[in-house]
Motif scaffolding. Structure first.
Motif, PDB file in Angstrom:
ATOM      1  N   HIS A   1      -2.834   8.822  -2.377  1.00 20.65           N
ATOM      2  CA  HIS A   1      -1.753   9.601  -2.481  1.00 20.65           C
ATOM      3  C   HIS A   1      -0.658   8.841  -2.432  1.00 20.65           C
ATOM      4  CE1 HIS A   1      -3.810  13.515  -3.087  1.00 20.65           C
ATOM      5  NE2 HIS A   1      -4.644  13.014  -2.121  1.00 20.65           N
ATOM      6  N   ARG A   2       0.663   9.437  -2.631  1.00 19.04           N
ATOM      7  CA  ARG A   2       1.886   8.740  -2.495  1.00 19.04           C
ATOM      8  C   ARG A   2       2.163   8.468  -0.878  1.00 19.04           C
ATOM      9  NH1 ARG A   2       7.555  11.729  -4.305  1.00 19.04           N
ATOM     10  NH2 ARG A   2       9.117   9.902  -3.639  1.00 19.04           N
ATOM     11  N   GLY A   3       2.611   7.310  -1.003  1.00 23.10           N
ATOM     12  CA  GLY A   3       2.895   6.874   0.746  1.00 23.10           C
ATOM     13  C   GLY A   3       1.868   6.068   1.059  1.00 23.10           C
ATOM     14  N   GLY A   4       0.441   5.992   0.584  1.00 19.05           N
ATOM     15  CA  GLY A   4      -0.779   5.227   0.950  1.00 19.05           C
ATOM     16  C   GLY A   4      -1.159   5.676   2.094  1.00 19.05           C
ATOM     17  N   GLN A   5      -1.193   6.712   2.810  1.00 15.99           N
ATOM     18  CA  GLN A   5      -1.748   7.093   4.029  1.00 15.99           C
ATOM     19  C   GLN A   5      -2.812   8.213   3.879  1.00 15.99           C
ATOM     20  OE1 GLN A   5      -0.558   5.674   6.611  1.00 15.99           O
ATOM     21  NE2 GLN A   5       0.794   4.593   5.503  1.00 15.99           N
ATOM     22  N   GLU A   6      -3.057   8.713   2.603  1.00 16.23           N
ATOM     23  CA  GLU A   6      -3.978   9.717   2.315  1.00 16.23           C
ATOM     24  C   GLU A   6      -4.800   9.358   1.146  1.00 16.23           C
ATOM     25  OE1 GLU A   6      -4.554  14.491   3.118  1.00 16.23           O
ATOM     26  OE2 GLU A   6      -2.902  13.742   1.712  1.00 16.23           O
TER      27      GLU A   6
ATOM     28  N   THR B   1       0.643  -1.337  -0.087  1.00 15.64           N
ATOM     29  CA  THR B   1       0.094  -0.050  -0.003  1.00 15.64           C
ATOM     30  C   THR B   1       0.720   1.382  -0.035  1.00 15.64           C
ATOM     31  OG1 THR B   1      -0.059  -0.008   2.458  1.00 15.64           O
ATOM     32  CG2 THR B   1      -2.020  -1.222   1.298  1.00 15.64           C
ATOM     33  N   ALA B   2       2.101   1.039   0.052  1.00 15.70           N
ATOM     34  CA  ALA B   2       3.049   2.532   0.164  1.00 15.70           C
ATOM     35  C   ALA B   2       3.527   2.684  -1.291  1.00 15.70           C
ATOM     36  CB  ALA B   2       4.252   1.983   1.115  1.00 15.70           C
ATOM     37  N   VAL B   3       2.516   3.321  -1.783  1.00 16.64           N
ATOM     38  CA  VAL B   3       2.884   3.305  -3.430  1.00 16.64           C
ATOM     39  C   VAL B   3       3.470   4.628  -3.559  1.00 16.64           C
ATOM     40  CG1 VAL B   3       0.435   2.416  -4.052  1.00 16.64           C
ATOM     41  CG2 VAL B   3       0.824   5.140  -3.438  1.00 16.64           C
ATOM     42  N   SER B   4       4.632   4.771  -4.600  1.00 16.82           N
ATOM     43  CA  SER B   4       5.452   5.511  -4.864  1.00 16.82           C
ATOM     44  C   SER B   4       4.726   6.854  -5.636  1.00 16.82           C
ATOM     45  CB  SER B   4       6.623   5.012  -5.565  1.00 16.82           C
ATOM     46  OG  SER B   4       6.086   4.711  -6.842  1.00 16.82           O
ATOM     47  N   LYS B   5       3.675   6.658  -6.096  1.00  9.40           N
ATOM     48  CA  LYS B   5       3.208   7.841  -6.911  1.00  9.40           C
ATOM     49  C   LYS B   5       1.759   7.935  -6.610  1.00  9.40           C
ATOM     50  CE  LYS B   5       2.811   5.821 -11.190  1.00  9.40           C
ATOM     51  NZ  LYS B   5       3.195   5.910 -12.618  1.00  9.40           N
ATOM     52  N   ASP B   6       1.015   8.996  -6.936  1.00  9.48           N
ATOM     53  CA  ASP B   6      -0.626   9.090  -6.638  1.00  9.48           C
ATOM     54  C   ASP B   6      -1.190   8.034  -7.503  1.00  9.48           C
ATOM     55  OD1 ASP B   6      -0.043  10.909  -5.134  1.00  9.48           O
ATOM     56  OD2 ASP B   6      -0.991  12.553  -6.392  1.00  9.48           O
ATOM     57  N   VAL B   7      -1.922   7.211  -7.200  1.00  8.12           N
ATOM     58  CA  VAL B   7      -2.718   6.129  -7.785  1.00  8.12           C
ATOM     59  C   VAL B   7      -4.321   6.138  -7.797  1.00  8.12           C
ATOM     60  CG1 VAL B   7      -3.200   3.532  -8.167  1.00  8.12           C
ATOM     61  CG2 VAL B   7      -0.870   4.520  -7.321  1.00  8.12           C
TER      62      VAL B   7
END
Length: 266
Positions: free
Chosen positions: A191-196, A84-90
């Motif tokens: 959003h990037r990082g998967g926290q928002e 879930t820690a994506v490197s860019k907005d998905v």
């Protein structure tokens, strides 16, 4: 019920033997039921394959269980990790319904104007009818009655009641259409990082607006595979559920299931 016990037993063993803990979502559905044969099991097994999605921080457990004629339980389980820690907005979900909500806005506005005009007519146009005893005797009858109440539509009681009823119906139609539009989701962005996560919703005439919320404040009440037509999502601090139409496009269904599509206790 025996399938539920079989699946629960397999899931309990799998989670006991694995480091995954702190279960945050549990959803399941029956995929195939009937007389079938599972791989590595004897022929003629009365099988019911149960597909599950148990997730925690992207770890997903899948299980397929079958019940033999003698009541024995066969289960195969496996883990799949989804980061879930994506490197860019998905973009997780997208559904363009601008034309529909434009029509909905015009419909609600038309209904509101219709009921307001009807209320104005009721308040200004209805006049009280006064019939004297001599006129009633000459005509052979008085005012018509309904349930013992005279239908004198011009009286204050009928005039004010009809006016308020028309205004209430028109307002309810307008408010219901507006709330449905504001809670219908057009796009979900992780959003990037998967926290928002950012939700984009509609206005009654097809416009859109967006707001962001922490992922921990988002909870999906029904799993994507179980919801019949709309997926209800609860966001902490917002009234009512946000609705995701299943006819929309899920760009990354696995990532959606372990982020926005996961159940959390808010």
């Amino acid at each position: 019920m025996i399938y539920l016990k079989c699946f629960a037993s397999a899931a309990r063993r799998c989670f006991t033997q694995s480091p995954v803990c702190g279960l945050i979502s549990t959803t399941a559905r029956f995929a195939k039921c009937g007389s079938a044969s599972l791989a590595n099991s004897s022929p003629g097994v009365n099988a019911c394959r149960r597909t599950s999605s148990l997730s925690n921080r992207g770890a997903v457990l899948h299980a397929s269980c079958a019940i033999s004629g003698g009541g024995s339980c066969f289960c195969r389980t496996r883990f799949r990790s989804v980061s879930t820690a994506v490197s860019k907005d998905v973009v997780l979900f997208e559904h363009d319904r601008g034309a529909f909500f434009r029509l909905l806005g015009f419909f609600c506005a038309g209904q509101f104007l219709f009921w307001v005009s009807l209320a104005h007519f009721a308040f200004t146009g209805l006049k009280e009818t006064v019939i004297t005893h001599d006129a009633a005797a000459a005509a052979g009858k008085g005012l018509p009655k309904l349930g013992g109440v005279s239908l004198n539509l011009g009286s204050s009681k009928w005039r004010y009641g009809f006016t308020v009823s028309c205004l209430t119906v028109g307002s309810l139609v307008l408010v219901a259409g507006s709330v449905f539009a504001r809670r219908s989701v057009s796009r979900v962005l992780l959003h990037r990082g998967g926290q928002e996560v950012t939700f984009t919703t509609y206005y009654p005439f097809g416009g859109t607006s967006s707001f962001s919320a922490p992922l921990r404040h988002v909870s999906c009440v029904a799993h994507r595979a179980e919801a019949p037509s709309m997926i209800p999502v609860r966001v902490k601090g917002h009234a009512f559920y946000f609705l995701l139409d299943k006819q929309g496009r899920f760009h990354n269904a696995r990532l959606f299931d372990v982020t926005v599509g996961a159940y959390r206790k808010l």
